[in-house]
Design an enzyme around this catalytic site. Sequence first.
Site, mmCIF file in Angstrom:
data_model
loop_
_atom_site.group_PDB
_atom_site.id
_atom_site.type_symbol
_atom_site.label_atom_id
_atom_site.label_comp_id
_atom_site.label_asym_id
_atom_site.label_seq_id
_atom_site.Cartn_x
_atom_site.Cartn_y
_atom_site.Cartn_z
ATOM 1 N N GLY A 105 -7.490 3.662 -4.172
ATOM 2 C CA GLY A 105 -6.273 4.433 -3.984
ATOM 3 C C GLY A 105 -5.316 4.255 -5.142
ATOM 4 O O GLY A 105 -4.675 5.219 -5.594
ATOM 5 N N GLN A 160 -10.954 -14.068 3.242
ATOM 6 C CA GLN A 160 -11.822 -13.566 2.171
ATOM 7 C C GLN A 160 -11.027 -13.063 0.971
ATOM 8 O O GLN A 160 -11.553 -12.944 -0.130
ATOM 9 C CB GLN A 160 -12.713 -12.444 2.714
ATOM 10 C CG GLN A 160 -13.716 -12.929 3.748
ATOM 11 C CD GLN A 160 -14.288 -11.790 4.580
ATOM 12 O OE1 GLN A 160 -15.288 -11.195 4.212
ATOM 13 N NE2 GLN A 160 -13.647 -11.478 5.688
ATOM 14 N N ASP A 213 -14.040 -5.431 -2.569
ATOM 15 C CA ASP A 213 -15.134 -4.569 -2.109
ATOM 16 C C ASP A 213 -16.122 -4.206 -3.210
ATOM 17 O O ASP A 213 -17.220 -3.738 -2.919
ATOM 18 C CB ASP A 213 -14.574 -3.276 -1.514
ATOM 19 C CG ASP A 213 -13.764 -3.513 -0.253
ATOM 20 O OD1 ASP A 213 -14.169 -4.384 0.531
ATOM 21 O OD2 ASP A 213 -12.742 -2.841 -0.064
ATOM 22 N N ARG A 220 0.843 -1.193 0.000
ATOM 23 C CA ARG A 220 0.000 0.000 0.000
ATOM 24 C C ARG A 220 0.883 1.250 0.000
ATOM 25 O O ARG A 220 1.761 1.405 0.846
ATOM 26 C CB ARG A 220 -0.919 0.001 1.230
ATOM 27 C CG ARG A 220 -1.902 -1.165 1.257
ATOM 28 C CD ARG A 220 -2.869 -1.035 2.424
ATOM 29 N NE ARG A 220 -3.713 -2.214 2.575
ATOM 30 C CZ ARG A 220 -4.824 -2.429 1.889
ATOM 31 N NH1 ARG A 220 -5.227 -1.547 0.997
ATOM 32 N NH2 ARG A 220 -5.544 -3.519 2.090
#
Length: 357
Positions: free
Chosen positions: A113, A283, A136, A74
């Site tokens: 992002g 997940q 998501d 990230r």
Amino acid sequence: MKRIGMLTSGGDCQALNAAMRGVAKTLFNAKEDVEIYGFQDGYQGLIYGRFRLLNYADFTGILTKGGTFLGSSRTPFKTIRLPGEDGMDKVAAMKQTYYKLQLDCLVILGGNGTHKTANLLRTEGLNVITLPKTIDNDLWGTDMTFGFQSAVNVATDAIDCIHTTAASHGRIFIVEVMGHKVGWLTLNAGIAGGADIILIPEIPYDIGKIAKKIKARHDGGSRFTILAVAEGAISKEDAALSKKDYKKKIANRKHPSVSYEIAGELQKRCGLDVRVTVPGHTQRGGSPCPYDRVFASRLGSEAGDLVLKGEYGFMVGYKDREIVRVPLEDVAGKLKAVDPKSSVIKEAKLLGISFGD
């Protein structure tokens, strides 16, 4: 000669490898001279020049593998313009790596992002094509993101497994599903898994109404209740707080997450045993489901075709069952949330599912 840079940024998910394979196979099968440089650990590889030249063999046998063989990390967009701890100008460094390798294009796979940074690089003059990756399913401009359906399968399986033990012991079970800002994953897994109550960030809940639903089920002869709760589920009281005050409350929260807070309240109000299960990063792991393998391959193939045509500045998305190209500037910074008034919410309520509102 086409020189392509490729990277995967942000949280990993299923079908990243499948999507990269789709891009590479399309390029290699075009019989043109192509070089593909894989950057390690997302934008960090582009910033610090960590890469390797990939060949055809790197993309064989990876269709069914989860994660990303390039690695990911990230690199928050909000700090992308700020110097790193080592004083590095991150944007300038990425541009320098791009021009040093004489790249024709960057193919970037990621979520919200990642797309903000990709669009920034586009405005800085770099050729960019992106692919929509996130469990998501919250990227604007596409009906579906790869990784989502695989994550739904994992979360649904968790709810399925909880059903038998909940019924055996006559308990309330909360299954906490990933999703801080949007509830697509919780909504779909909750419906598929037969949850009685689904709590998502877009619909603030009333704990009293949740307790009332559970008591009604218990009085009607149901021995158990299943709640599918998104990480970002929020009460009506908390939703009324300012953003600053809510962040302060979260920072001082005594419970590990909202699910445990809800469990404590329901224990007091209903007088029944309440248990919390958190599938967590399972997940995002494991092999991509068949849907995602096909979907990611299609997206990757279209991205490869755009590279060959020299058409840049697009995210390859999915609209009305067709693969489409969406201008990057239309995608960056936008979130696709669940509409509380949508037909899927209405239909779920007709099935008797409560959203705590």
